[in-house]
Motif scaffolding. Structure first.
Motif, PDB file in Angstrom:
ATOM      1  N   ALA A 223     -11.371  -4.079  24.388  1.00 15.90           N
ATOM      2  CA  ALA A 223     -11.608  -2.654  24.634  1.00 15.90           C
ATOM      3  C   ALA A 223     -11.578  -2.412  26.138  1.00 15.90           C
ATOM      4  CB  ALA A 223     -12.956  -2.236  24.054  1.00 15.90           C
ATOM      5  N   THR A 224     -11.022  -1.283  26.532  1.00 14.78           N
ATOM      6  CA  THR A 224     -10.969  -0.932  27.952  1.00 14.78           C
ATOM      7  C   THR A 224     -12.313  -0.365  28.403  1.00 14.78           C
ATOM      8  OG1 THR A 224     -10.234   1.323  27.501  1.00 14.78           O
ATOM      9  CG2 THR A 224      -8.498  -0.366  27.811  1.00 14.78           C
ATOM     10  N   ALA A 225     -12.485  -0.283  29.716  1.00 13.88           N
ATOM     11  CA  ALA A 225     -13.695   0.323  30.273  1.00 13.88           C
ATOM     12  C   ALA A 225     -13.830   1.765  29.787  1.00 13.88           C
ATOM     13  CB  ALA A 225     -13.655   0.268  31.798  1.00 13.88           C
ATOM     14  N   ARG A 226     -12.711   2.472  29.655  1.00 12.21           N
ATOM     15  CA  ARG A 226     -12.743   3.864  29.165  1.00 12.21           C
ATOM     16  C   ARG A 226     -13.304   3.913  27.743  1.00 12.21           C
ATOM     17  NH1 ARG A 226      -9.087   7.293  26.151  1.00 12.21           N
ATOM     18  NH2 ARG A 226      -9.618   9.460  26.605  1.00 12.21           N
ATOM     19  N   ALA A 227     -12.822   3.030  26.873  1.00 14.16           N
ATOM     20  CA  ALA A 227     -13.296   3.013  25.483  1.00 14.16           C
ATOM     21  C   ALA A 227     -14.780   2.686  25.427  1.00 14.16           C
ATOM     22  CB  ALA A 227     -12.504   1.993  24.665  1.00 14.16           C
ATOM     23  N   LEU A 228     -15.206   1.703  26.193  1.00 14.62           N
ATOM     24  CA  LEU A 228     -16.614   1.310  26.176  1.00 14.62           C
ATOM     25  C   LEU A 228     -17.500   2.424  26.727  1.00 14.62           C
ATOM     26  CD1 LEU A 228     -16.146  -2.386  27.305  1.00 14.62           C
ATOM     27  CD2 LEU A 228     -16.709  -1.568  25.003  1.00 14.62           C
ATOM     28  N   ASP A 229     -17.014   3.144  27.744  1.00 13.51           N
ATOM     29  CA  ASP A 229     -17.775   4.284  28.279  1.00 13.51           C
ATOM     30  C   ASP A 229     -17.908   5.386  27.228  1.00 13.51           C
ATOM     31  OD1 ASP A 229     -18.945   6.032  30.439  1.00 13.51           O
ATOM     32  OD2 ASP A 229     -17.112   7.177  30.018  1.00 13.51           O
ATOM     33  N   LEU A 230     -16.816   5.713  26.548  1.00  9.73           N
ATOM     34  CA  LEU A 230     -16.866   6.730  25.494  1.00  9.73           C
ATOM     35  C   LEU A 230     -17.827   6.306  24.390  1.00  9.73           C
ATOM     36  CD1 LEU A 230     -13.071   7.643  25.187  1.00  9.73           C
ATOM     37  CD2 LEU A 230     -14.884   9.091  26.134  1.00  9.73           C
ATOM     38  N   PHE A 231     -17.770   5.038  24.015  1.00  7.37           N
ATOM     39  CA  PHE A 231     -18.626   4.517  22.956  1.00  7.37           C
ATOM     40  C   PHE A 231     -20.092   4.566  23.380  1.00  7.37           C
ATOM     41  CE2 PHE A 231     -20.175   1.220  20.007  1.00  7.37           C
ATOM     42  CZ  PHE A 231     -19.693   1.769  18.830  1.00  7.37           C
ATOM     43  N   ASP A 232     -20.390   4.169  24.618  1.00 12.15           N
ATOM     44  CA  ASP A 232     -21.769   4.233  25.123  1.00 12.15           C
ATOM     45  C   ASP A 232     -22.280   5.667  25.132  1.00 12.15           C
ATOM     46  OD1 ASP A 232     -21.781   1.479  25.490  1.00 12.15           O
ATOM     47  OD2 ASP A 232     -21.487   1.592  27.664  1.00 12.15           O
TER      48      ASP A 232
END
Length: 148
Positions: free
Chosen positions: A95-104
């Motif tokens: 997962a990209t940093a963008r995906a992990l940020d959205l998920f968080d």
């Protein structure tokens, strides 16, 4: 002992999940990400890499379905595919940093929304929900690990 009304429970869980998803997306101005893509992100926590085949097996999806989802997600900047160091013919996914940020952001908003809604319930209802959490977690695990 009270009999479980499985149909009633299922009828509550699905709309509850959709309502929470919609409310969290609105609260955080999150993009529309299909549920299947969210499940892939959930299966790729921070610092986790896996192969598309392992993802397909873990999620109970076909390899072509996962491949199509990963292509869409890569285009949207949600996952990265790269050659596996041990075998450069294989691909690993993260997962990209963008995906992990959205998920968080989604998880934080969901927690806040549930807390605010629970605050409107009676103490008895909040206690019942708290007492039900371990059983709901076991139910989730049983559904996740059931034979297909």
């Amino acid at each position: 002992m009270t009999a479980l009304d499985a149909a009633r429970l299922a009828a509550v869980i699905s709309p509850l999940r959709r309502t929470l998803l919609t409310a969290a997306r609105a609260a955080e101005h999150l993009p529309e990400i299909p549920d299947a893509q969210i499940e892939i992100i959930r299966a790729l926590p921070r610092d986790t890499v896996t192969t598309p085949g392992e993802l397909a097996e873990r999620l109970g999806l076909s390899r072509p379905t996962v491949s199509n989802l990963l292509t869409q997600m890569e285009t949207a900047g949600l996952i990265e595919r790269r050659p596996r160091p041990a075998n450069r013919r294989q691909v690993e996914v993260l997962a990209t940093a963008r995906a992990l940020d959205l998920f968080d952001r989604f998880d934080l908003a969901s927690g806040d929304i549930v807390a605010a809604a629970a605050a409107t319930l009676t103490d008895t209802d909040r206690a019942a929900l708290a007492a039900a959490l371990p059983a709901l977690e076991r139910l989730r695990d049983a559904l996740t690990n059931r034979p297909v």
